[in-house]
Design an enzyme around this catalytic site. Structure first.
Site, short mmCIF file in Angstrom:
data_model
loop_
_atom_site.label_atom_id
_atom_site.label_comp_id
_atom_site.label_asym_id
_atom_site.label_seq_id
_atom_site.Cartn_x
_atom_site.Cartn_y
_atom_site.Cartn_z
N LYS A 7 36.03 42.56 41.47
CA LYS A 7 37.25 42.93 41.64
C LYS A 7 37.46 44.55 41.44
CE LYS A 7 37.78 39.11 39.59
NZ LYS A 7 38.78 38.40 39.18
N ASP A 19 39.67 41.04 44.83
CA ASP A 19 40.55 40.24 44.40
C ASP A 19 41.06 41.31 43.12
OD1 ASP A 19 42.27 38.78 42.72
OD2 ASP A 19 39.73 37.62 42.08
N GLU A 62 42.34 38.90 47.91
CA GLU A 62 42.74 37.94 46.82
C GLU A 62 43.41 38.96 46.21
OE1 GLU A 62 39.51 35.01 46.00
OE2 GLU A 62 40.29 34.63 43.67
N GLU A 75 46.23 31.17 43.28
CA GLU A 75 45.21 30.29 41.96
C GLU A 75 46.19 29.49 41.70
OE1 GLU A 75 42.45 33.63 41.11
OE2 GLU A 75 43.39 32.87 39.61
N ASP A 92 44.02 25.19 42.28
CA ASP A 92 42.75 24.96 40.99
C ASP A 92 43.47 23.43 41.03
OD1 ASP A 92 41.99 24.70 38.73
OD2 ASP A 92 41.44 27.52 38.41
N HIS A 144 40.09 27.40 44.29
CA HIS A 144 39.07 28.96 43.07
C HIS A 144 38.62 27.30 41.82
CE1 HIS A 144 40.97 30.08 38.85
NE2 HIS A 144 40.69 31.39 39.62
N GLU A 184 35.14 29.13 45.40
CA GLU A 184 34.15 30.32 44.17
C GLU A 184 33.48 29.30 43.01
OE1 GLU A 184 37.61 31.28 41.96
OE2 GLU A 184 36.47 33.01 41.40
CA CA Z 1 41.48 35.33 41.94
#
Ligand code: CA
Length: 385
Positions: free
Chosen positions: A165, A194, A220, A246, A269, A296, A333
Site C-alpha cells: 500500500k 496500490d 494501482e 476494480e 472485480d 481484482h 490478485e
Molecule cells: Ca486495489
C-alpha cells in the site's frame, strides 16, 4: 427448472490483528453471499458488495427472477440491468447485486450440466493461473522488522510478485517503506503499489517519480476511479505503468477508461463488475485494446473460484510463443490478509504453489459451502420466495 427462492446472508468476522490502508483501518472482514435454490433442489452461490445490495436483490430483483429458468443467464442478466438503468442505478450497489445473482446462476448452470464454470465458458486457455500476494498493509509497529518479515514470507511461500500500500503515510515515508520491501526481496520479484485513490494527479506523479528506480511493476488506483483525465495525467507524468478499475461496474463505466487508454492494466472485480457475464465483456474490450486484464480479488471462496475460472479463460495479451505471467499472461490478485471467512466458508480453501493456483474442476464453482460456518458468520439473513 425454476428459481424457487433467493436468500442473502450478510456475513462478518472480526480479525486478530487490524491492518491499515489509505482509506482507514480494518478490524473486521465481511461481505454478502447469495443462495439461489431451484425447484429441483440445485443450489447456486453468489457473492458481491455488502448490505445495500441485499436490498436491491430482495426489493427489485426477486419478483422478476423467482419462477424463471436460472439457466437463461443472459435473459435474466439483461432483465436485472433493465430494471436499474432508467434510474442510472446499474453502478454501485446495483452492479454488486447483479454480480451476486449472475455468479449464482452460473453455479447452477454448471451443477445442472455437470460442468465447471471454465468448461461452460468454452474451456481454459491455461491449467493454472498465476497469482500475486496482496498484503503488506500498514500495521502497528511494523517498520521495518514486521514489514520485511512479511515480504520475505511471500518469497519463501513461492510467490513471484506482491503488492503493498501507499497513500496512508506521507510521500517520503511511503517511499521509504516501499524501498525497504524492495531491498528485502531483491530485484527479481515483481512489486506493485496500490494507493486506493488517495492522491490527486500531481501527488501521484510526485510519488510515481520518487518510486521510479525501485522497479515497480504497476501503480494501482493512484487517483479517483472515474477521473479519466487524472489517470491520463498520471500515465504521462511518471514512468510506472498505471492500473485500476476494480470498482467500475459494467461495460459503460469501463468503456470510458478503456476507450481513452487511461490505464495500462485493468482490474475488474467479478463481485462488482456485473458477475461472470459482464467480466467477460470487459476483458474482451480490454484485450482488443492491448490492455492487460489482471483481476481484482477481495472476498470469499465463491469469488475466488469464479475469478480463477474466468482468469483461466482470458486471452493472452498479446500472443507469444512463450507467454509469461506479468508480460503476456494475466496475474490474479491473491489476498493474504487475515480473513476467517475466506479460510473457512468452503470445504476447501484455495492455495497457491509456486505462484500459481489450480483451476477448479468440479461442477459449477466446484466448491461446497459449509452452511454451519455461513450461519456462524451471518449477521443478517433475508429470504424471498
Ligand atoms: Ca486495489
Amino acid at each position: 427448472m425454476k428459481i424457487e427462492n433467493i436468500e442473502t446472508f450478510i456475513i462478518e468476522s472480526p480479525i486478530d490483528e487490524p491492518f491499515g490502508w489509505s482509506m482507514g483501518w480494518t478490524n473486521r472482514r465481511g461481505g454478502l453471499v447469495t443462495k439461489i435454490t431451484t425447484d429441483d433442489g440445485i443450489v447456486g452461490w453468489g457473492e458481491g458488495g455488502g448490505h445495500p445490495s441485499a436490498s436491491v436483490i430482495h426489493d427489485y430483483f426477486s419478483h422478476a427472477l423467482i419462477g424463471e429458468d436460472p439457466r437463461n443467464i443472459n435473459k435474466l442478466w439483461h432483465k436485472m440491468f433493465y430494471m436499474l438503468h432508467n434510474n442510472n442505478a446499474t453502478g454501485g450497489f446495483g452492479g454488486d447485486a447483479i454480480s451476486n445473482i449472475d455468479i449464482a446462476l452460473w453455479d447452477i448452470a454448471g451443477k445442472a450440466s455437470g460442468r465447471s464454470i471454465s468448461e461452460l465458458l468454452g474451456g481454459s486457455v491455461r491449467d493454472k493461473v498465476s497469482v500475486y500476494a496482496t498484503g503488506l498493509y500498514y500495521r502497528e509497529d511494523e517498520f521495518p522488522t514486521k514489514l520485511i518479515a512479511e515480504a520475505e514470507s511471500y518469497v519463501e511461500a513461492g510467490y513471484k510478485g506482491m503488492k503493498t500500500k501507499v497513500g496512508g503515510l506521507s510521500v517520503p515515508d511511503d517511499v521509504k517503506r516501499v524501498k525497504a520491501i524492495r531491498d528485502a526481496i531483491g530485484d527479481d520479484i515483481y512489486l506493485m503499489v496500490d494507493a486506493n485513490k488517495a492522491y490527486n494527479a500531481y501527488t501521484a506523479i510526485d510519488i510515481g517519480n520518487r518510486l521510479a528506480d525501485l522497479n515497480i511493476h504497476w501503480f494501482e488506483e493512484p487517483v479517483l476511479a472515474n477521473d479519466v483525465e487524472a489517470y491520463l495525467e498520471v500515465k504521462a507524468g511518471q514512468p510506472i505503468p498505471v492500473a485500476g478499475g476494480e470498482v467500475l461496474r459494467g461495460r459503460f463505466e469501463n468503456r470510458d477508461v478503456l476507450a481513452r487508454r487511461a490505464l495500462d492494466i485493468i482490474q475488474p472485480d467479478v463481485n462488482l463488475v456485473g458477475g461472470i457475464s459482464e467480466f467477460r465483456n470487459i476483458a474482451t474490450m480490454a484485450n482488443a485494446m492491448g490492455i492487460q486484464v489482471n483481476p481484482h480479488l477481495w472476498g470469499s471462496p465463491i469469488m475466488i473460484s469464479a475469478t480463477i475460472s474466468l482468469t483461466s479463460t482470458l486471452a493472452p495479451c498479446p500472443y507469444s510463443h512463450t507467454p509469461r505471467p506479468y508480460e503476456q499472461e494475466p496475474v490474479m490478485e491473491f489476498d493474504q490478509t487475515p480473513n476467517p471467512i475466506r479460510n473457512e466458508l468452503a470445504s476447501e480453501a484455495f492455495e497457491q504453489r509456486g505462484g500459481f493456483v489450480e483451476v477448479p474442476k468440479g461442477p459449477g464453482l466446484g466448491i461446497e459451502i459449509d452452511e454451519s460456518v455461513l450461519k456462524r458468520f451471518c449477521v443478517r439473513h433475508c429470504t424471498s420466495k
